[in-house]
Write an enzyme that holds these catalytic residues in place. Structure first.
Site, PDB file in Angstrom:
ATOM      1  N   LYS A   1       0.847  -1.161   0.068  1.00  0.00           N
ATOM      2  CA  LYS A   1      -0.061  -0.115  -0.052  1.00  0.00           C
ATOM      3  C   LYS A   1       0.841   1.345   0.064  1.00  0.00           C
ATOM      4  CE  LYS A   1      -3.913   2.065   2.491  1.00  0.00           C
ATOM      5  NZ  LYS A   1      -4.666   1.837   3.736  1.00  0.00           N
TER       6      LYS A   1
ATOM      7  N   SER B   1      -9.777   1.704   3.233  1.00  0.00           N
ATOM      8  CA  SER B   1      -8.874   2.683   2.166  1.00  0.00           C
ATOM      9  C   SER B   1      -7.641   1.780   1.493  1.00  0.00           C
ATOM     10  CB  SER B   1      -8.004   3.376   3.063  1.00  0.00           C
ATOM     11  OG  SER B   1      -7.365   2.982   3.913  1.00  0.00           O
TER      12      SER B   1
ATOM     13  N   SER C   1      -9.989  -0.579   7.234  1.00  0.00           N
ATOM     14  CA  SER C   1      -9.406  -0.490   6.022  1.00  0.00           C
ATOM     15  C   SER C   1      -8.670  -1.459   5.372  1.00  0.00           C
ATOM     16  CB  SER C   1      -8.351   1.040   6.017  1.00  0.00           C
ATOM     17  OG  SER C   1      -9.046   2.193   5.992  1.00  0.00           O
TER      18      SER C   1
END
Length: 482
Positions: free
Chosen positions: A76, A151, A175
């Site tokens: 990420k 997210s 997330s």
């Protein structure tokens, strides 16, 4: 050859039946074909091939393979890698390159993992749909018109679409888990402090945890075992002993397992298809020898209210460092120091980030601190006590990961409150700091993924992943085997 997990791939790599470079090239070709899905922000094509070739050479020369030898991973884009872009999917950090490795990156690299690239996300990890990225939304691999969750939507979509074998995400209030549920993969948020946060760009420091997304619980256990443990660079990392998670996963049995099912998680606001799929899977486990225990967790809806007070307050503080002076975006129209601060932040941050900064500044302001922030901290302690008590009577707490299936891109952007409620089932575990995960358990009437959310007691990640292994449906209908 068909490899649906690293558990399956590793012995073939070590036996020389397939090389690291062959595996990496297959993934890179897929990533190139899926460019329109906006899943990766950066691809380390040359570096990954070079790394794979070096690992193949190491094996040929008799070197000792690491625990993650040849594992193709995605990261990420809020986790630091020395020399690599670190954007947090924000205009504020566009073009910025990290100057050091996060602790997790160093530990994974030392065990011979291969990094394929950095994945898209909601800006500064603030969002539940991956629509808040400054570089555009990610498409759900099951339906390109729908969101992948957020997210960590890019990481979840990368695993689901077969663009990596395992991905790292970050989880503040769901997330990792919510996009895992939307993309039909396993998504683990460990106990707070189990994994070092050094090198993770901070959103809400007392909530943030690096998590793992994978196709199997065993793969997640293996990666967790490499990353877990105390770190002198992170004072909040725990010195609690790191378990042999893979052995613990294998040792979990369904027979006699006590599964707590809170009635508050199955109310009238829950999508009927989601409820049906989750309850049907729980009933199947009961028939296999598990015991379903009705429990109550009163005022569960208060968790999300307290959460958004606390995380916005912490975000307001953490994001104060982005001022256009030291690094990141600087407005070209600034005429003095004050206007540089104001215009750089106004132009550099997206709408959702600015909304949360303003909320956080408000709840920390004079006259409102006791009313909001202090009260929310008290609510947090109440939830910690309630969940600790509940888990003294059952092995695991189970419910839906999300109140609804993956929704259409743009469907909830006009109503921030409705978007915040996407995390209503994942936030409590973040409030209390306990380990939790989402595991795929089936599909709704439109053939969209449904995840089950599981919570165990502090530092029971091995047990949690072992339970998930029994609950998980067969490998996703989407996962393209290697």
């Amino acid at each position: 050859m068909q490899f649906s997990s690293y558990e399956d791939l590793r012995p073939r790599l070590l036996a020389g039946e397939v090389s690291c470079e062959e595996v990496v090239r297959v993934y890179l070709e897929r990533i190139e074909r899926h460019g329109d899905d906006n899943i990766y922000l950066t691809v380390f094509r040359d570096e990954a091939i070079e790394r794979a070739a070096a690992l193949d050479r190491k094996l040929r020369e008799g070197g000792e393979p690491g625990r993650l030898f040849g594992l193709p991973m995605a990261i990420k884009d809020n986790i630091s890698m020395d020399g690599a872009p670190l954007t947090c999917a924000s205009k504020m950090l566009e073009g910025y390159r990290s100057v050091y490795d996060a602790t997790v990156i160093r530990r994974l690299f030392d065990e011979d993992a291969i990094f394929l690239g950095k994945t898209n996300m909601d800006e500064f990890a603030m969002g539940s749909s991956n629509e808040n990225s400054a570089f555009g939304p990610v498409q759900n691999p099951f339906d390109p018109s729908r969101v992948p969750g957020g997210s960590s939507g890019g990481s979840a979509a990368a695993v689901a679409a077969g663009l990596c074998m395992v991905a790292l995400g970050s989880d503040t209030g769901g997330s990792v888990r919510q996009p895992a549920g939307f993309c039909d993969v396993v998504g683990l948020k460990p106990t707070y402090g189990r994994i070092s946060r050094y090198g993770l760009v901070a959103f809400a420091s007392s909530f943030d945890q690096i998590g793992v997304l994978s196709h199997s619980s065993m793969d997640a256990a293996l990666v967790l075992g490499v990353m877990a443990g105390s770190d002198p660079h992170d004072a909040t990392s725990s010195s609690h002993a790191v378990s042999d998670y893979c052995s613990e996963v294998s040792g979990v049995s369904v027979k006699g397992l006590k599964i707590g099912v809170p009635k508050e998680f199955f109310n009238e606001g829950l999508n009927p298809d989601v409820s049906r799929v989750v309850l049907a899977r729980l009933e199947e486990l009961r028939l296999q020898g598990a015991e379903l225990v009705d429990i109550t967790l009163p005022k569960s809806d208060h968790a999300i209210a307290a959460y958004y007070v606390l995380v916005t307050a912490e975000a307001s503080s953490n994001l104060a460092r982005y001022d256009g002076a030291r690094y990141g975006y600087r407005s070209a129209g600034a005429t003095d120091l004050s206007s540089m601060y104001v215009e750089s932040r106004t132009e550099g941050f997206g709408p959702e980030v600015k909304r949360r900064i303003m909320l956080g500044t408000y709840v920390l302001s004079s006259g409102y601190y006791d009313t909001y922030y202090k009260k929310a901290q008290q609510v947090r302690r109440v939830f910690q006590d309630r969940y600790r008590e509940a888990l003294s009577r059952v092995d695991v707490i189970a419910g839906p990961t999300s109140p609804f299936p993956p929704f259409g891109i743009g469907a909830k952007t006009a109503d921030p409150l409705e978007m915040y409620l996407a995390d209503v089932f994942t936030v409590p575990a973040s409030i209390v700091g306990m380990p939790a995960l989402s595991v795929p358990v089936g599909y709704d009437g439109e053939n969209l993924p449904v995840g089950m959310h599981l919570i165990c007691n502090f530092f029971e990640e091995g047990k949690l992943l072992g339970i998930a292994r029994h609950m998980q449906r067969p490998v996703s209908r989407l996962n393209p085997a290697l």
